[in-house]
Design a protein around this motif. Structure first.
Motif, mmCIF file in Angstrom:
data_model
loop_
_atom_site.group_PDB
_atom_site.id
_atom_site.type_symbol
_atom_site.label_atom_id
_atom_site.label_comp_id
_atom_site.label_asym_id
_atom_site.label_seq_id
_atom_site.Cartn_x
_atom_site.Cartn_y
_atom_site.Cartn_z
ATOM 1 N N GLY A 10 -33.829 -37.136 57.488
ATOM 2 C CA GLY A 10 -34.775 -36.916 56.403
ATOM 3 C C GLY A 10 -35.582 -38.146 56.025
ATOM 4 N N GLU A 11 -35.183 -39.307 56.503
ATOM 5 C CA GLU A 11 -35.874 -40.552 56.179
ATOM 6 C C GLU A 11 -37.128 -40.704 57.037
ATOM 7 N N LYS A 12 -38.159 -41.326 56.454
ATOM 8 C CA LYS A 12 -39.442 -41.500 57.143
ATOM 9 C C LYS A 12 -39.754 -42.968 57.352
ATOM 10 N N GLY A 13 -40.572 -43.224 58.339
ATOM 11 C CA GLY A 13 -41.039 -44.573 58.611
ATOM 12 C C GLY A 13 -42.378 -44.495 59.316
ATOM 13 N N VAL A 14 -43.114 -45.595 59.329
ATOM 14 C CA VAL A 14 -44.403 -45.665 60.012
ATOM 15 C C VAL A 14 -44.258 -46.639 61.171
ATOM 16 N N ILE A 15 -44.660 -46.203 62.357
ATOM 17 C CA ILE A 15 -44.535 -47.045 63.546
ATOM 18 C C ILE A 15 -45.427 -48.271 63.402
ATOM 19 N N VAL A 16 -44.830 -49.449 63.618
ATOM 20 C CA VAL A 16 -45.553 -50.708 63.521
ATOM 21 C C VAL A 16 -45.811 -51.289 64.905
ATOM 22 N N SER A 17 -44.767 -51.329 65.742
ATOM 23 C CA SER A 17 -44.895 -51.912 67.078
ATOM 24 C C SER A 17 -43.729 -51.465 67.946
ATOM 25 N N PHE A 18 -43.697 -51.990 69.167
ATOM 26 C CA PHE A 18 -42.633 -51.685 70.126
ATOM 27 C C PHE A 18 -42.049 -52.992 70.643
ATOM 28 N N SER A 19 -40.747 -53.002 70.901
ATOM 29 C CA SER A 19 -40.113 -54.219 71.403
ATOM 30 C C SER A 19 -39.948 -54.222 72.926
ATOM 31 N N ASP A 20 -40.168 -53.069 73.572
ATOM 32 C CA ASP A 20 -40.063 -52.972 75.027
ATOM 33 C C ASP A 20 -41.423 -52.540 75.576
#
Length: 72
Positions: A10-20
């Motif tokens: 149920g938690e949300k987040g906004v994609i910032v970047s990728f580490s791979d």
């Protein structure tokens, strides 16, 4: 640094970047673009795989893959 793998159901987040860098190309093709909101929808009983809602659909992925997606 928080990743998609750290989200609770149920938690949300906004994609910032990728580490791979190599895996990021695959994720970008599946709609995981920087600035896109993701919502954790399901976690398997043993924690892997997980399912997130992104770009209007539910995407299933391994926890290892989700740990490369940095969210804010």
């Amino acid at each position: 640094m928080r990743t998609v793998a750290d989200l609770k159901i149920g938690e949300k987040g906004v994609i910032v970047s990728f580490s791979d860098e190599l895996l990021s190309l695959k994720l970008l093709e599946m709609g995981c673009l920087p600035g896109t909101q993701v919502t954790m929808t399901h976690i398997a009983p043993f924690g892997d795989p997980i399912a997130v809602k992104v770009s209007g659909y539910v995407l299933s992925m391994r926890k290892e893959e989700a740990s490369t997606i940095v969210v804010a």
